[in-house]
Design an enzyme around this catalytic site. Structure first.
Site, short mmCIF file in Angstrom:
data_model
loop_
_atom_site.label_atom_id
_atom_site.label_comp_id
_atom_site.label_asym_id
_atom_site.label_seq_id
_atom_site.Cartn_x
_atom_site.Cartn_y
_atom_site.Cartn_z
N ASP A 154 -74.07 81.94 26.09
CA ASP A 154 -74.81 81.77 27.34
C ASP A 154 -73.85 81.65 28.52
O ASP A 154 -72.71 81.20 28.38
CB ASP A 154 -75.65 80.48 27.29
CG ASP A 154 -76.79 80.55 26.29
OD1 ASP A 154 -77.11 81.65 25.83
OD2 ASP A 154 -77.35 79.49 25.99
N LYS A 155 -74.36 81.99 29.69
CA LYS A 155 -73.56 81.93 30.91
C LYS A 155 -72.87 80.57 31.08
O LYS A 155 -71.69 80.50 31.42
CB LYS A 155 -74.46 82.21 32.12
CG LYS A 155 -73.76 82.02 33.46
CD LYS A 155 -74.72 82.17 34.63
CE LYS A 155 -74.03 81.81 35.93
NZ LYS A 155 -74.94 81.87 37.08
#
Length: 233
Positions: free
Chosen positions: A66-67
């Site tokens: 995930d970012k």
């Protein structure tokens, strides 16, 4: 949630934790998406050309984080290696340990969360929810330390569902610090998500021990890790 500018060639090269003929493992910073999004913007892949190290093509992602997740990210250096890595991830052959700091925390010192997950709704794309009819999702966890209202956990996803650790933590009553989707994290600013891909074990070669890589704890987690007894190692 934070936005990080793109990495220079020097910056991404400094984040290489492991390099061999088949793959790289890099230390992904929190706040930088691995892929270019539909609206463009900074992303990790844009810097991969600086990681060719003599090969004709840049490496490619073997999986994703995930970012706002930091830590060990595996890249394949050529097509055959990337395909092999993809199968290892798909079949759960790669050992992954994440460090998290959660709000509150479990009473026990270790345990397993077995809670199937499904998509929240069509509009939210990747977002997940506990769903008895969904995909099986299993996470092992162990307490590494405790502080005032916080717990430092090692979490090992047995399955690899999207947002698995984040949903499992929140559904069990101890959301990850800084989680702006499933927990109490802010929409912008501090605290950044306290989810870090700490260790990875990759059995890439049949006749050799798995490649074992450890990513240092990111700066944004230091304060709360120390509050839970982390000694800086």
């Amino acid at each position: 949630m934070i936005d990080v500018p793109p990495l220079t060639a020097e910056e991404i090269q400094a984040r290489v934790l492991h390099r061999d003929g088949l793959m790289l493992v890099i230390d992904k910073p929190a706040g930088l998406p691995v892929h270019r999004g539909p609206k463009g913007g900074a992303n990790l892949e844009a810097s991969f050309d600086a990681l060719r190290f003599g090969l004709p093509r840049p490496p490619v992602l073997a999986h994703r984080l995930d970012k706002d997740t930091s830590g060990c990210l595996v890249l394949g250096r050529h097509r055959k290696a990337t395909a092999s890595l993809g199968l290892l991830f798909k079949h759960g052959k790669i050992a992954k340990t994440y460090w998290t700091v959660v709000e509150g925390g479990p009473i026990d010192d270790e345990g397993t969360i077995d809670l199937s997950l499904g998509r929240l709704n069509a509009e939210r794309g990747w977002w997940q929810k506990p769903d008895p009819e969904g995909q099986k999702a299993v996470t092992n966890w162990k307490v590494l330390g405790r502080g005032a209202g916080l717990t430092w956990l090692a979490m090992e996803p047995v399955t690899g569902r999207t947002h698995q650790l984040r949903v499992h933590s929140a559904a069990t009553g101890w959301p990850i610090v800084g989680d702006n989707i499933y927990g109490n994290g802010p929409r912008f600013g501090e605290p950044i998500l306290h989810l870090h891909s700490r260790e990875i074990g990759i059995p890439i070669s049949r006749n050799k021990e798995p490649v074992h890589v450890v990513a240092p704890a990111p700066v944004h987690m230091h304060e709360r890790l120390k509050a839970c007894g982390w000694n800086g190692q």
